[in-house]
Scaffold this motif. Sequence first.
Motif, short mmCIF file in Angstrom:
data_model
loop_
_atom_site.label_atom_id
_atom_site.label_comp_id
_atom_site.label_asym_id
_atom_site.label_seq_id
_atom_site.Cartn_x
_atom_site.Cartn_y
_atom_site.Cartn_z
N ARG A 15 13.50 -4.31 6.82
CA ARG A 15 12.29 -3.50 6.95
C ARG A 15 12.69 -2.02 7.06
N ASN A 16 13.72 -1.73 7.83
CA ASN A 16 14.17 -0.34 7.96
C ASN A 16 14.68 0.20 6.63
N LEU A 17 15.41 -0.63 5.88
CA LEU A 17 15.89 -0.21 4.56
C LEU A 17 14.72 0.15 3.64
N MET A 18 13.68 -0.68 3.64
CA MET A 18 12.52 -0.41 2.78
C MET A 18 11.74 0.82 3.28
N ASP A 19 11.57 0.93 4.59
CA ASP A 19 10.86 2.10 5.13
C ASP A 19 11.58 3.39 4.77
N GLY A 36 7.86 7.66 -7.47
CA GLY A 36 8.17 7.04 -8.74
C GLY A 36 9.51 6.33 -8.78
N THR A 37 10.15 6.18 -7.65
CA THR A 37 11.48 5.54 -7.60
C THR A 37 11.36 4.04 -7.76
N HIS A 38 12.37 3.46 -8.40
CA HIS A 38 12.46 1.99 -8.47
C HIS A 38 13.49 1.50 -7.49
N VAL A 39 13.08 0.61 -6.58
CA VAL A 39 13.97 0.04 -5.56
C VAL A 39 14.41 -1.33 -6.02
N LEU A 55 0.83 -1.21 0.00
CA LEU A 55 0.00 0.00 0.00
C LEU A 55 0.86 1.26 0.00
N LYS A 56 1.90 1.29 0.84
CA LYS A 56 2.78 2.45 0.90
C LYS A 56 3.52 2.66 -0.41
N LEU A 57 3.94 1.55 -1.03
CA LEU A 57 4.65 1.64 -2.31
C LEU A 57 3.72 2.20 -3.39
N GLU A 58 2.47 1.76 -3.38
CA GLU A 58 1.51 2.26 -4.36
C GLU A 58 1.23 3.75 -4.17
N GLU A 59 1.18 4.19 -2.91
CA GLU A 59 0.94 5.61 -2.64
C GLU A 59 2.05 6.48 -3.21
N LYS A 60 3.28 5.97 -3.23
CA LYS A 60 4.43 6.72 -3.75
C LYS A 60 4.75 6.36 -5.20
N SER A 61 3.89 5.53 -5.82
CA SER A 61 4.12 5.08 -7.21
C SER A 61 5.51 4.46 -7.36
N MET A 62 5.91 3.68 -6.37
CA MET A 62 7.22 3.06 -6.37
C MET A 62 7.12 1.59 -6.77
#
Length: 273
Positions: free
Chosen positions: A256-260, A269-272, A225-232
Amino acid sequence: IIDIYTRLRKAKDDLFREREKLITHLQISNEGLAIFSPGKDVVLANGLFMQYINLISDKNIGGIEEVFQVKELEPLFDFIKMSCENFSQGDLKQKLFVIDKNGYIFNLSVALFVDNSFEISISDITKQEEQVRMKQQITQNIAHELKTPVSSIQGYLETILNNPDLPPEMLRKFLERSFAQSNRLTNLLQDISTLTRMTEAGQMIEVTDVELSAMIHNIVSELTLKLEEKSMTVSVNIPEPLTIQGNSSLLYSIFRNLMDNAIAYAGVGTHVN
């Protein structure tokens, strides 16, 4: 006369023994100690005193009389001079100074006696200060670690409450994720007491086989959900399976901290990867 001589000799011997005790105490003390006469001549001093003075001054002092040229000690000597000028009978004037120099933290204490002689003691409190900072850091880390699962559970439950017509499969998925985060919270609470005792008993950390790739995929799923909100978008390009030895809860915290942090700071819009 013989009796008086005998008593005087005994008193002299007693004073000599007491002086030897004092000198021994000075040498084995964990503090740097020095006693000076009113004319600033050294009466007694231990080796630790000169070691600490060298660290404070950042140079090798040739003799103890050079202590009075150390600029870092000027406030201490100003206090001695000022106190000598207005000393009241029966007074014992004391002052504590703290010096932070070259990665060391020292407590300096000066005691001025009625005859204007004085004692300077120096204590290295670097380790104590480091422990204080470490405890503060641990407290901050605990707060951060607990915030993550709590916010996840709140987010999932808020979504369920705000969407009464949520499809059963989606509802079940959110409940499963909330349950997983509640387990994560339980494990964190168990880890807190262990983490605070790590320096005393590092073997208390439970080490098991951890399937890292599955863990990272689960973390990405939890953050959908958080990723979708940031279009990531996210790509996980590591071998499957990838089993390592480690503590599951602590490894989870790392990724988890790295992803947060990526979601919070990498940008929309960033790609991780």
